[in-house]
Design a protein around this motif. Structure first.
Motif, PDB file in Angstrom:
ATOM      1  N   ASP A   5       0.823  -1.202   0.000  1.00 13.94           N
ATOM      2  CA  ASP A   5       0.000   0.000   0.000  1.00 13.94           C
ATOM      3  C   ASP A   5       0.865   1.264   0.000  1.00 13.94           C
ATOM      4  OD1 ASP A   5      -2.866   0.948   0.269  1.00 13.94           O
ATOM      5  OD2 ASP A   5      -1.832   2.135   1.803  1.00 13.94           O
ATOM      6  N   ARG A   6       0.357   2.307  -0.658  1.00 15.00           N
ATOM      7  CA  ARG A   6       1.192   3.491  -0.827  1.00 15.00           C
ATOM      8  C   ARG A   6       1.474   4.234   0.472  1.00 15.00           C
ATOM      9  NH1 ARG A   6      -3.406   5.791  -3.607  1.00 15.00           N
ATOM     10  NH2 ARG A   6      -4.329   7.426  -2.339  1.00 15.00           N
ATOM     11  N   THR A   7       0.678   3.993   1.515  1.00 15.98           N
ATOM     12  CA  THR A   7       0.979   4.663   2.789  1.00 15.98           C
ATOM     13  C   THR A   7       2.358   4.246   3.313  1.00 15.98           C
ATOM     14  OG1 THR A   7      -0.235   2.921   3.952  1.00 15.98           O
ATOM     15  CG2 THR A   7      -1.428   4.953   3.505  1.00 15.98           C
ATOM     16  N   PHE A   8       2.788   3.002   3.020  1.00 12.50           N
ATOM     17  CA  PHE A   8       4.127   2.559   3.446  1.00 12.50           C
ATOM     18  C   PHE A   8       5.215   3.242   2.622  1.00 12.50           C
ATOM     19  CE2 PHE A   8       1.314  -0.978   4.541  1.00 12.50           C
ATOM     20  CZ  PHE A   8       1.666  -1.205   5.860  1.00 12.50           C
ATOM     21  N   VAL A   9       4.931   3.363   1.322  1.00 11.34           N
ATOM     22  CA  VAL A   9       5.929   3.910   0.401  1.00 11.34           C
ATOM     23  C   VAL A   9       6.099   5.415   0.628  1.00 11.34           C
ATOM     24  CG1 VAL A   9       6.445   4.292  -2.042  1.00 11.34           C
ATOM     25  CG2 VAL A   9       5.448   2.116  -1.292  1.00 11.34           C
ATOM     26  N   GLN A  10       5.016   6.076   0.959  1.00  9.77           N
ATOM     27  CA  GLN A  10       5.085   7.532   1.078  1.00  9.77           C
ATOM     28  C   GLN A  10       5.845   8.004   2.308  1.00  9.77           C
ATOM     29  OE1 GLN A  10       1.034   8.532   0.120  1.00  9.77           O
ATOM     30  NE2 GLN A  10       1.551   8.731  -2.042  1.00  9.77           N
ATOM     31  N   ARG A  11       6.059   7.084   3.272  1.00  8.68           N
ATOM     32  CA  ARG A  11       6.882   7.458   4.425  1.00  8.68           C
ATOM     33  C   ARG A  11       8.373   7.450   4.085  1.00  8.68           C
ATOM     34  NH1 ARG A  11       4.135   3.139   7.546  1.00  8.68           N
ATOM     35  NH2 ARG A  11       2.044   3.964   7.797  1.00  8.68           N
ATOM     36  N   LEU A  12       8.758   6.792   2.993  1.00  3.64           N
ATOM     37  CA  LEU A  12      10.183   6.665   2.658  1.00  3.64           C
ATOM     38  C   LEU A  12      10.769   8.030   2.312  1.00  3.64           C
ATOM     39  CD1 LEU A  12      10.174   3.538   0.267  1.00  3.64           C
ATOM     40  CD2 LEU A  12      10.782   3.604   2.694  1.00  3.64           C
ATOM     41  N   ASN A  13      11.850   8.410   3.020  1.00  6.42           N
ATOM     42  CA  ASN A  13      12.503   9.693   2.706  1.00  6.42           C
ATOM     43  C   ASN A  13      14.006   9.549   2.545  1.00  6.42           C
ATOM     44  OD1 ASN A  13      13.523   9.390   5.218  1.00  6.42           O
ATOM     45  ND2 ASN A  13      12.592  11.232   6.106  1.00  6.42           N
ATOM     46  N   GLY A  14      14.467   8.308   2.319  1.00  3.75           N
ATOM     47  CA  GLY A  14      15.893   8.093   2.103  1.00  3.75           C
ATOM     48  C   GLY A  14      16.603   7.530   3.326  1.00  3.75           C
ATOM     49  N   THR A  15      15.994   7.636   4.501  1.00  3.20           N
ATOM     50  CA  THR A  15      16.656   7.120   5.699  1.00  3.20           C
ATOM     51  C   THR A  15      16.101   5.739   6.065  1.00  3.20           C
ATOM     52  OG1 THR A  15      15.041   8.056   7.251  1.00  3.20           O
ATOM     53  CG2 THR A  15      16.884   9.484   6.587  1.00  3.20           C
ATOM     54  N   PRO A  16      16.969   4.873   6.623  1.00  2.72           N
ATOM     55  CA  PRO A  16      16.535   3.504   6.923  1.00  2.72           C
ATOM     56  C   PRO A  16      15.386   3.439   7.935  1.00  2.72           C
ATOM     57  CG  PRO A  16      18.877   3.827   7.469  1.00  2.72           C
ATOM     58  CD  PRO A  16      18.386   5.109   6.901  1.00  2.72           C
ATOM     59  N   GLU A  17      15.290   4.447   8.797  1.00  2.00           N
ATOM     60  CA  GLU A  17      14.217   4.420   9.812  1.00  2.00           C
ATOM     61  C   GLU A  17      12.835   4.467   9.192  1.00  2.00           C
ATOM     62  OE1 GLU A  17      16.508   7.739  10.578  1.00  2.00           O
ATOM     63  OE2 GLU A  17      17.563   5.861  10.179  1.00  2.00           O
ATOM     64  N   THR A  18      12.754   4.958   7.937  1.00  2.00           N
ATOM     65  CA  THR A  18      11.436   5.113   7.320  1.00  2.00           C
ATOM     66  C   THR A  18      10.965   3.851   6.586  1.00  2.00           C
ATOM     67  OG1 THR A  18      12.515   6.140   5.414  1.00  2.00           O
ATOM     68  CG2 THR A  18      11.586   7.615   7.091  1.00  2.00           C
ATOM     69  N   LEU A  19      11.811   2.806   6.594  1.00  2.00           N
ATOM     70  CA  LEU A  19      11.451   1.587   5.849  1.00  2.00           C
ATOM     71  C   LEU A  19      10.254   0.853   6.445  1.00  2.00           C
ATOM     72  CD1 LEU A  19      14.969   0.121   5.030  1.00  2.00           C
ATOM     73  CD2 LEU A  19      13.305   1.060   3.409  1.00  2.00           C
ATOM     74  N   GLY A  20      10.103   0.947   7.745  1.00  2.00           N
ATOM     75  CA  GLY A  20       8.945   0.334   8.399  1.00  2.00           C
ATOM     76  C   GLY A  20       8.808  -1.148   8.080  1.00  2.00           C
ATOM     77  N   LEU A  21       7.632  -1.560   7.641  1.00  2.00           N
ATOM     78  CA  LEU A  21       7.344  -2.975   7.393  1.00  2.00           C
ATOM     79  C   LEU A  21       7.770  -3.453   6.006  1.00  2.00           C
ATOM     80  CD1 LEU A  21       3.752  -3.374   8.932  1.00  2.00           C
ATOM     81  CD2 LEU A  21       5.921  -4.238   9.848  1.00  2.00           C
ATOM     82  N   ILE A  22       8.278  -2.527   5.168  1.00  2.00           N
ATOM     83  CA  ILE A  22       8.553  -2.918   3.778  1.00  2.00           C
ATOM     84  C   ILE A  22       9.522  -4.108   3.676  1.00  2.00           C
ATOM     85  CG2 ILE A  22       9.482  -2.136   1.553  1.00  2.00           C
ATOM     86  CD1 ILE A  22       8.241   0.606   2.139  1.00  2.00           C
ATOM     87  N   PRO A  23      10.674  -4.101   4.404  1.00  2.00           N
ATOM     88  CA  PRO A  23      11.564  -5.263   4.291  1.00  2.00           C
ATOM     89  C   PRO A  23      10.884  -6.563   4.718  1.00  2.00           C
ATOM     90  CG  PRO A  23      12.675  -3.422   5.355  1.00  2.00           C
ATOM     91  CD  PRO A  23      11.223  -3.041   5.259  1.00  2.00           C
ATOM     92  N   ALA A  24      10.025  -6.485   5.738  1.00  2.00           N
ATOM     93  CA  ALA A  24       9.311  -7.690   6.197  1.00  2.00           C
ATOM     94  C   ALA A  24       8.356  -8.201   5.116  1.00  2.00           C
ATOM     95  CB  ALA A  24       8.548  -7.382   7.482  1.00  2.00           C
ATOM     96  N   ILE A  25       7.648  -7.285   4.477  1.00  2.00           N
ATOM     97  CA  ILE A  25       6.713  -7.695   3.413  1.00  2.00           C
ATOM     98  C   ILE A  25       7.485  -8.329   2.259  1.00  2.00           C
ATOM     99  CG2 ILE A  25       5.031  -6.877   1.697  1.00  2.00           C
ATOM    100  CD1 ILE A  25       4.189  -4.707   3.725  1.00  2.00           C
ATOM    101  N   LEU A  26       8.636  -7.717   1.905  1.00  3.33           N
ATOM    102  CA  LEU A  26       9.446  -8.273   0.816  1.00  3.33           C
ATOM    103  C   LEU A  26       9.932  -9.672   1.158  1.00  3.33           C
ATOM    104  CD1 LEU A  26      11.423  -5.038  -0.126  1.00  3.33           C
ATOM    105  CD2 LEU A  26       9.943  -6.348  -1.682  1.00  3.33           C
TER     106      LEU A  26
END
Ligand code: C2E
Ligand code: MG
Ligand code: MG
Ligand code: MG
Length: 282
Positions: free
Chosen positions: A205-226
């Motif tokens: 969902d785009r709410t996860f992607v829109q938090r990304l600002n270049g820093t690792p702290e913004t990755l959230g659940l994305i690595p887990a989903i991948l």
């Protein structure tokens, strides 16, 4: 609704104007008429491979060409179409039109044969007992190869009736139609159901992607989903990419595909033709 003072005196405050039930009724009436006149149009948004940077598919997104109000967003009318059951005839038109368009581009030699068309499906469409026959008929009429078709469903629409959904999804997969889970991560967030459904792709969902600002702290659940997707042999589309940083972060994580305003807004068919002729690469 404001009271208005006109030259002919004043208009009495009309309580029905602010009544949500009345608005739904009005929209239902308009939707019915627009279905008869085919006052709908599909827009298409490219889906891009992060590996090659090339377009690998499109998502069909419906717009309502309202005779008085102009283009209306699906966010506004799809819920009413679902509530009233009008999503069933509308959904048939959408599927036909999306398949017809992709097949047309194929026959024109405008796109490669493996380019897919993704079509959104509502829960209500899954409750039609003859859904599979309808899809078979549309594929036969448009002569589109089932492998080029991807259906996007949400977690909640499969969870509404898991047994029927599982049976339906298996029949679709037998035909080599592909399946994606849309808005992944916003719904039940229960992973146990994933095993039961033969899904090819997760769309983050785009709410996860829109938090990304270049820093690792913004990755959230994305690595887990991948990593879940990888374990289960599914591919991943990241939705809502708007910046080059978001693209680079997702590339660094080896996300498969992405989609967003950074590449292209959803466009009318003719604008898509103008875009693909330039063979864009990101
Ligand atoms: P969806 O299937 O998750 O589609 C993605 C939505 O995100 C689209 O909105 C798209 O225009 C928007 N989007 C794409 N890239 C970006 C971006 O970079 N930033 C932002 N902020 N938004 C982006 P749209 O076209 O308004 O559609 C909204 C929703 O309406 C869809 O969400 C889908 O749930 C529903 N919908 C649209 N077309 C259909 C349809 O043909 N059938 C059904 N059942 N539902 C549809
Ligand atoms: Mg979608
Ligand atoms: Mg989505
Ligand atoms: Mg959605």
């Amino acid at each position: 609704c404001a009271k208005k003072q006109g030259s002919a005196g004043y208009r009495v405050f009309d309580p029905t104007m602010s009544n949500p039930a009345f608005k739904v009724f009005q929209m239902e009436t308009d939707l019915r008429r627009s279905l008869q006149h085919q006052d709908f149009q599909l827009y298409y948004q490219p889906i891009v491979s992060l590996d090659t940077g090339k377009i690998v598919g499109f998502e069909a997104l419906v717009r309502w060409k309202h005779p008085l109000r102009g283009l209306i967003s699906p966010v506004e009318f799809i819920p009413v179409a679902e509530e009233t059951g009008l999503i069933v005839p509308l959904g048939q038109w959408i599927l036909y039109e999306a398949c017809r368009q992709l097949r047309y581009w194929q026959t024109q030699g405008a796109i490669a044969r493996d380019i897919t068309m993704s079509v959104n499906f509502s829960a209500r469409q899954f409750s039609q007992p003859d859904l599979i026959e309808q899809i078979d008929r549309i594929l036969a009429e448009t002569q589109l190869n089932p492998q080029n078709l991807k259906l996007e469903i949400t977690e909640s629409s499969i969870m509404e009736n898991t047994e029927i959904a599982a049976a339906m999804l298996h029949q679709l997969r037998q035909r080599h139609i592909q399946l994606s889970i849309d808005d992944f991560g916003t719904g039940y967030s229960s992973l146990s159901y994933l095993h039961a459904f033969p899904v090819n792709t997760l769309k983050i969902d785009r709410t996860f992607v829109q938090r990304l600002n270049g820093t690792p702290e913004t990755l959230g659940l994305i690595p887990a989903i991948l990593s879940i997707a990888k374990t289960m042999g599914m591919s991943v589309v990241a939705e809502g990419i708007e910046t080059p940083q978001q693209l680079e972060q997702l590339r660094a994580l080896s996300c498969d595909f992405s989609q967003g305003y950074f590449f292209s807004h959803p466009l009318a068919a003719q604008q898509i033709e103008e875009l693909i002729i330039t063979a864009p690469e990101w």
